[in-house]
Design an enzyme around this catalytic site. Sequence first.
Site, PDB file in Angstrom:
ATOM      1  N   GLY A   1       0.885  -0.715   0.363  1.00 23.25           N
ATOM      2  CA  GLY A   1      -0.213  -0.036   0.060  1.00 23.25           C
ATOM      3  C   GLY A   1       0.562   1.361   0.053  1.00 23.25           C
TER       4      GLY A   1
ATOM      5  N   ASN B   1       3.906   5.436   9.000  1.00 29.10           N
ATOM      6  CA  ASN B   1       2.699   4.939   8.087  1.00 29.10           C
ATOM      7  C   ASN B   1       1.748   3.519   9.108  1.00 29.10           C
ATOM      8  OD1 ASN B   1       1.639   4.434   5.001  1.00 29.10           O
ATOM      9  ND2 ASN B   1       2.551   2.743   5.628  1.00 29.10           N
ATOM     10  N   ALA B   2       1.995   2.437   9.483  1.00 31.56           N
ATOM     11  CA  ALA B   2       1.690   1.723   9.319  1.00 31.56           C
ATOM     12  C   ALA B   2       0.319   2.062  10.420  1.00 31.56           C
ATOM     13  CB  ALA B   2       2.358   0.835  10.515  1.00 31.56           C
ATOM     14  N   GLY B   3      -1.012   1.848   9.643  1.00 31.62           N
ATOM     15  CA  GLY B   3      -2.150   1.794  10.357  1.00 31.62           C
ATOM     16  C   GLY B   3      -3.438   0.951  10.221  1.00 31.62           C
TER      17      GLY B   3
ATOM     18  N   LEU C   1     -19.917   3.592  17.385  1.00 31.27           N
ATOM     19  CA  LEU C   1     -19.686   3.423  19.009  1.00 31.27           C
ATOM     20  C   LEU C   1     -20.364   2.615  19.634  1.00 31.27           C
ATOM     21  CD1 LEU C   1     -18.121   4.742  21.036  1.00 31.27           C
ATOM     22  CD2 LEU C   1     -19.308   6.803  21.460  1.00 31.27           C
TER      23      LEU C   1
ATOM     24  N   TYR D   1     -11.009   5.348  14.447  1.00 32.25           N
ATOM     25  CA  TYR D   1      -9.672   5.594  13.929  1.00 32.25           C
ATOM     26  C   TYR D   1     -10.084   6.780  13.485  1.00 32.25           C
ATOM     27  CZ  TYR D   1      -8.110   5.383   9.234  1.00 32.25           C
ATOM     28  OH  TYR D   1      -6.954   6.004   8.155  1.00 32.25           O
TER      29      TYR D   1
HETATM   30  P1  NAI Z   1      -2.632  -0.933   3.945  1.00 34.18           P
HETATM   31  O1  NAI Z   1      -3.614  -1.670   5.148  1.00 34.18           O
HETATM   32  O2  NAI Z   1      -2.879  -1.147   3.103  1.00 34.18           O
HETATM   33  O3  NAI Z   1      -1.420  -1.226   5.015  1.00 34.18           O
HETATM   34  C1  NAI Z   1      -0.746  -0.686   6.259  1.00 34.18           C
HETATM   35  C2  NAI Z   1       0.219  -1.645   5.956  1.00 34.18           C
HETATM   36  O4  NAI Z   1       0.235  -1.642   7.862  1.00 34.18           O
HETATM   37  C3  NAI Z   1       0.361  -3.065   6.140  1.00 34.18           C
HETATM   38  O5  NAI Z   1       1.631  -3.544   5.675  1.00 34.18           O
HETATM   39  C4  NAI Z   1       0.315  -3.835   7.750  1.00 34.18           C
HETATM   40  O6  NAI Z   1       1.117  -4.910   7.976  1.00 34.18           O
HETATM   41  C5  NAI Z   1       0.819  -2.006   8.420  1.00 34.18           C
HETATM   42  N1  NAI Z   1       0.836  -2.384   9.694  1.00 34.18           N
HETATM   43  C6  NAI Z   1      -0.616  -2.940  10.500  1.00 34.18           C
HETATM   44  N2  NAI Z   1      -0.515  -2.690  11.689  1.00 34.18           N
HETATM   45  C7  NAI Z   1       0.770  -2.482  11.883  1.00 34.18           C
HETATM   46  C8  NAI Z   1       1.616  -3.196  13.393  1.00 34.18           C
HETATM   47  N3  NAI Z   1       0.904  -2.904  14.619  1.00 34.18           N
HETATM   48  N4  NAI Z   1       2.969  -3.299  13.434  1.00 34.18           N
HETATM   49  C9  NAI Z   1       3.643  -2.969  11.889  1.00 34.18           C
HETATM   50  N5  NAI Z   1       3.329  -2.785  10.302  1.00 34.18           N
HETATM   51  C10 NAI Z   1       1.731  -2.692  11.273  1.00 34.18           C
HETATM   52  O7  NAI Z   1      -2.908   0.448   5.067  1.00 34.18           O
HETATM   53  P2  NAI Z   1      -2.421   1.484   3.933  1.00 34.18           P
HETATM   54  O8  NAI Z   1      -4.085   1.772   2.381  1.00 34.18           O
HETATM   55  O9  NAI Z   1      -1.527   1.452   2.945  1.00 34.18           O
HETATM   56  O10 NAI Z   1      -2.479   2.844   4.683  1.00 34.18           O
HETATM   57  C11 NAI Z   1      -1.298   3.657   5.046  1.00 34.18           C
HETATM   58  C12 NAI Z   1      -1.978   4.366   6.068  1.00 34.18           C
HETATM   59  O11 NAI Z   1      -1.926   5.475   4.816  1.00 34.18           O
HETATM   60  C13 NAI Z   1      -2.691   4.266   7.358  1.00 34.18           C
HETATM   61  O12 NAI Z   1      -2.034   4.942   8.370  1.00 34.18           O
HETATM   62  C14 NAI Z   1      -4.221   4.953   6.970  1.00 34.18           C
HETATM   63  O13 NAI Z   1      -4.333   4.405   8.268  1.00 34.18           O
HETATM   64  C15 NAI Z   1      -3.444   5.797   6.092  1.00 34.18           C
HETATM   65  N6  NAI Z   1      -4.851   6.282   5.266  1.00 34.18           N
HETATM   66  C16 NAI Z   1      -5.151   4.849   4.259  1.00 34.18           C
HETATM   67  C17 NAI Z   1      -6.007   6.526   3.189  1.00 34.18           C
HETATM   68  C18 NAI Z   1      -6.266   5.195   2.404  1.00 34.18           C
HETATM   69  O14 NAI Z   1      -8.009   5.757   1.289  1.00 34.18           O
HETATM   70  N7  NAI Z   1      -5.539   3.888   2.102  1.00 34.18           N
HETATM   71  C19 NAI Z   1      -6.566   7.261   3.218  1.00 34.18           C
HETATM   72  C20 NAI Z   1      -6.600   7.803   4.643  1.00 34.18           C
HETATM   73  C21 NAI Z   1      -5.276   7.500   5.154  1.00 34.18           C
END
Ligand code: NAI
Length: 441
Positions: free
Chosen positions: A213, A281-283, A290, A346
């Site tokens: 991602g 970035n992890a999320g 609620l 979130y």
């Molecule tokens: P994704 O789910 O594709 O990737 C997130 C990565 O974080 C995954 O590889 C996961 O294994 C890793 N991760 C999760 N928990 C972890 C932990 N405890 N320790 C280490 N790594 C961990 O998500 P995406 O879409 O790439 O999002 C990345 C960031 O951007 C996040 O913080 C998300 O909240 C934020 N975001 C994404 C949006 C979107 O439209 N995709 C919109 C707004 C924010």
Amino acid sequence: MADRYLSFAGTAPGRFLTRRIGLPQPTALHRWSAERPSFEGELLHLTAGKSPLDGPDGLAAVLGRTGLAVRAESERPVAVVLDATGVTDIDTLAEVHTALHPVVRSVARSGRVIVLGAPLDTADHHQAAVQQALEGFVRSLGKEIGRGITVTLLRLTDADAAESTLRFFLSPRSAYVSGQVIGIGGGTEVTAPEDWGLPLAGRTALVTGAARGIGEAVAATLARDGARVVCLDVPGAAVELESVAGRLGGTALALDITAPDAGARILAALPSEGLDVLVHNAGITRDRRLVNMAAERWSSVLDVNLASVLRTTDALLSAGGLRTGGRIVATASIAGLAGNAGQTNYAASKAGVAGLVRALAPTAAAEHGVTVNAVAPGFIETKMTAAVPLFIREAGRRMNSLGQGGLPVDVAETTAWLAHPASGGVNGQVVRVCGQSLLGA
Ligand code: NAI
């Protein structure tokens, strides 16, 4: 899932049909590629009021280094920079209209309009009023201009300190950032890189959640800019993580960021000189209204998205793990700014990230020479958003000024600009990468 509507709307019959029925007409954006890394063409440089940025080392010199042909008149500019730092009263504010009214129609597709403003002078309510007026102006122009053109307001006092920011906004790298107001000044020392093509050469960057991602795109973009990347993700994603790190010539660190000793384990895995760029970035999401949200859904999201960001930041800063000139970039979300039904956990975590950034930025700069900023993505085309039901996905994609979703690389490019050695003057900012989404606008 590919945005088929965007592809269709770009064809001749698609353009005809969407115009006739009154549907959105998104423009395919010009993003950075090795073949087309920069804009080519003319930059129209206009001024409203008496600019304090004039002079041989001033704005004109910086604009001249962007590679665009700077002109006082242009029939088809790819970018317009309106210097409105000298707007101090109603009369000089009218010059903003005079300057832009005749030219907005001629800006090239996927081009740029950048308005430069001054910080608000609280001792002069006329100046503060008309400088604040520029925000409403820019946000409205961003919503009406169309054709994939972005509109941005940068507040600055020193053009040199804004060079990396001007270069970013005057390039295809900022394709999905629009309607933003960004303050430049204060912060930390601004260091021009030896090579603007490889600004992160010799620097080490750690990206959490880098196995896929947005995090994968961030790691790849920082590596493109010359950084040695340390890619961190959960042990369950070790195979993907190794593959990403291997492809980028970096190292993999399989670690759950919520582990109590995560900070110490990161420090142990870093080169002895420490880290230059830390990207949180992890999320995760665990959506429920609620009334239906069990405590575990609350705590797991808060733990990954906010508590671990606080813990690892504190651990690295207090141990000197971030070198002087370092950069911290955290990931918020427009859901954290606007609120979203089903996402109290979130949105709380992501609003918390914005609070952390604003509060820590001045102290981190003063005590460690480190800047702290956040990116706040909007609708980004990832596996996460591909799983969203069709109609909600379509609404998410179209409800922004550019009429389309962003790509992971858009967030990555914004992160790379904040991580740039010459971005030391950008501090405490929360920059939305959302195509000027209507949410939280
Ligand atoms: P994704 O789910 O594709 O990737 C997130 C990565 O974080 C995954 O590889 C996961 O294994 C890793 N991760 C999760 N928990 C972890 C932990 N405890 N320790 C280490 N790594 C961990 O998500 P995406 O879409 O790439 O999002 C990345 C960031 O951007 C996040 O913080 C998300 O909240 C934020 N975001 C994404 C949006 C979107 O439209 N995709 C919109 C707004 C924010």
